[in-house]
Structures are given as structure tokens and as C-alpha cells.
Scaffold this motif. Structure first.
Motif, mmCIF file in Angstrom:
data_model
loop_
_atom_site.group_PDB
_atom_site.id
_atom_site.type_symbol
_atom_site.label_atom_id
_atom_site.label_comp_id
_atom_site.label_asym_id
_atom_site.label_seq_id
_atom_site.Cartn_x
_atom_site.Cartn_y
_atom_site.Cartn_z
ATOM 1 N N VAL A 120 104.797 77.626 -2.403
ATOM 2 C CA VAL A 120 104.248 78.023 -3.682
ATOM 3 C C VAL A 120 105.388 78.410 -4.618
ATOM 4 C CG1 VAL A 120 102.033 78.573 -2.862
ATOM 5 C CG2 VAL A 120 103.812 80.386 -3.066
ATOM 6 N N ASN A 121 105.138 78.235 -5.739
ATOM 7 C CA ASN A 121 106.296 78.566 -6.847
ATOM 8 C C ASN A 121 105.877 80.109 -7.318
ATOM 9 O OD1 ASN A 121 107.301 75.954 -6.494
ATOM 10 N ND2 ASN A 121 106.060 75.213 -7.955
ATOM 11 N N ILE B 82 98.456 86.083 -0.543
ATOM 12 C CA ILE B 82 97.717 85.587 0.683
ATOM 13 C C ILE B 82 96.832 84.239 0.428
ATOM 14 C CG2 ILE B 82 95.832 86.348 2.269
ATOM 15 C CD1 ILE B 82 96.753 89.223 1.414
ATOM 16 N N ARG B 83 96.526 83.411 1.224
ATOM 17 C CA ARG B 83 95.601 82.589 1.021
ATOM 18 C C ARG B 83 94.645 82.807 2.245
ATOM 19 N NH1 ARG B 83 95.912 76.873 -0.842
ATOM 20 N NH2 ARG B 83 95.892 77.706 -2.644
ATOM 21 N N ILE C 137 99.925 84.764 5.102
ATOM 22 C CA ILE C 137 100.876 84.981 4.128
ATOM 23 C C ILE C 137 101.445 83.498 3.719
ATOM 24 C CG2 ILE C 137 103.087 86.175 3.765
ATOM 25 C CD1 ILE C 137 101.544 88.404 4.574
ATOM 26 N N HIS C 138 101.632 83.461 2.301
ATOM 27 C CA HIS C 138 102.203 82.432 1.765
ATOM 28 C C HIS C 138 103.642 82.599 1.029
ATOM 29 C CE1 HIS C 138 99.835 78.748 2.069
ATOM 30 N NE2 HIS C 138 98.837 79.587 2.780
ATOM 31 N N ALA C 139 103.609 83.997 0.790
ATOM 32 C CA ALA C 139 104.940 84.475 0.037
ATOM 33 C C ALA C 139 105.161 85.871 0.334
ATOM 34 C CB ALA C 139 105.141 84.052 -1.444
ATOM 35 N N SER C 140 105.989 86.621 0.618
ATOM 36 C CA SER C 140 106.491 88.015 0.760
ATOM 37 C C SER C 140 107.557 88.667 0.330
ATOM 38 C CB SER C 140 106.146 88.211 2.323
ATOM 39 O OG SER C 140 106.338 89.624 2.717
ATOM 40 N N SER C 141 107.408 89.683 -0.337
ATOM 41 C CA SER C 141 108.941 90.305 -0.844
ATOM 42 C C SER C 141 108.851 91.779 -0.050
ATOM 43 C CB SER C 141 108.557 90.951 -2.178
ATOM 44 O OG SER C 141 107.311 91.676 -2.573
ATOM 45 N N THR C 142 108.286 91.745 1.169
ATOM 46 C CA THR C 142 108.055 93.330 1.842
ATOM 47 C C THR C 142 108.709 92.917 3.325
ATOM 48 O OG1 THR C 142 106.772 94.954 2.490
ATOM 49 C CG2 THR C 142 105.735 92.857 2.539
ATOM 50 N N ASP C 143 109.381 93.891 3.851
ATOM 51 C CA ASP C 143 109.829 93.705 5.260
ATOM 52 C C ASP C 143 108.529 93.468 6.101
ATOM 53 O OD1 ASP C 143 112.580 93.527 4.523
ATOM 54 O OD2 ASP C 143 112.643 95.893 4.785
ATOM 55 N N GLY C 144 108.632 92.807 7.348
ATOM 56 C CA GLY C 144 107.700 93.026 8.528
ATOM 57 C C GLY C 144 106.856 91.861 8.375
ATOM 58 N N LEU D 212 97.511 79.951 -9.559
ATOM 59 C CA LEU D 212 98.696 79.359 -9.570
ATOM 60 C C LEU D 212 98.675 77.954 -10.047
ATOM 61 C CD1 LEU D 212 100.574 81.133 -6.635
ATOM 62 C CD2 LEU D 212 100.623 81.686 -8.959
ATOM 63 N N GLY D 213 97.676 77.751 -11.118
ATOM 64 C CA GLY D 213 97.517 76.286 -11.588
ATOM 65 C C GLY D 213 97.178 75.153 -10.604
ATOM 66 N N LYS D 214 97.922 74.330 -10.398
ATOM 67 C CA LYS D 214 97.714 73.266 -9.609
ATOM 68 C C LYS D 214 97.775 73.792 -8.219
ATOM 69 C CE LYS D 214 98.657 69.754 -12.719
ATOM 70 N NZ LYS D 214 99.543 68.251 -13.043
ATOM 71 N N GLN D 215 98.498 74.763 -7.724
ATOM 72 C CA GLN D 215 98.626 75.276 -6.448
ATOM 73 C C GLN D 215 97.525 76.042 -5.819
ATOM 74 O OE1 GLN D 215 102.884 76.932 -5.763
ATOM 75 N NE2 GLN D 215 103.000 76.617 -7.903
ATOM 76 N N GLY D 216 96.421 76.261 -6.890
ATOM 77 C CA GLY D 216 95.182 76.786 -6.248
ATOM 78 C C GLY D 216 95.161 78.520 -6.411
ATOM 79 N N LYS D 217 94.088 79.035 -5.854
ATOM 80 C CA LYS D 217 94.119 80.483 -6.074
ATOM 81 C C LYS D 217 94.530 80.996 -4.706
ATOM 82 C CE LYS D 217 89.763 79.976 -8.836
ATOM 83 N NZ LYS D 217 88.575 80.366 -9.386
#
Length: 90
Positions: A4-5, A15-16, A44-51, A70-75
Motif C-alpha cells: 500500500v502507498n 489493518i485489512r 497488518i498492511h503497514a506499521s509505524s510501531t515496534d512489535g 485509499l482509493g483504488k487500493q481499497g478500504k
């Protein structure tokens, strides 16, 4: 898993929801919503936290997450680390 962007702000995860079973007519059956349960499974699809890293399957408080598009990337759902109850191991 599609990349994901989107980079979550500090201490947040993207989260998805994990797909639920479908009925014969194509309706998605979600036992958690039906029973008004506050927890939900997701990936999890992206994370900015440890663990937590991309691909981790988690259990989280669904009422503490914000639905974003996220537009064409979905909800997706955006939640703080505190909304995560734990990782699901296999």
C-alpha cells in the motif's frame, strides 16, 4: 499481499480485515458483527510501531479503529497500537 502507498503516523497500524465466510447468496457472514462482539481479526498492511510487521495476523478492538479509503487500493482500518489485543500465531 499488496503493497500500500500509505505510511501510518507514529504508533499506528494499517489493518485489512480478514475475509469472512459467504452465504450461498453471496452475503458476507460476520459472526462478530452479528453477536456485537468488540474484537475482530485482521492483517497488518503497514506499521509505524515496534512489535508488529506487515503480514502479522492480529486480534484488535474493532471499535477503536477508523475506516479509511485509499482509493483504488481499497478500504482499510487505521488503529493505534493500543487497539491491538495480540498477534495470532499459527
Amino acid at each position: 499481499m499488496n503493497k500500500v502507498n500509505f505510511i501510518p503516523a507514529e504508533n499506528k497500524v494499517l489493518i485489512r480485515l480478514i475475509k469472512k465466510e459467504k452465504s450461498a447468496s453471496g452475503l458476507i457472514l460476520d459472526k462478530a458483527v452479528e453477536d456485537n462482539i468488540a474484537t475482530q481479526n485482521g492483517t497488518i498492511h503497514a506499521s509505524s510501531t515496534d512489535g508488529y510487521t506487515e503480514g502479522d495476523e492480529i486480534l484488535f478492538n474493532q471499535f477503536a479503529a477508523l475506516e479509511i479509503s485509499l482509493g483504488k487500493q481499497g478500504k482499510y482500518l487505521l488503529a493505534s497500537k493500543e487497539a491491538i489485543l495480540g498477534k495470532i500465531t499459527k
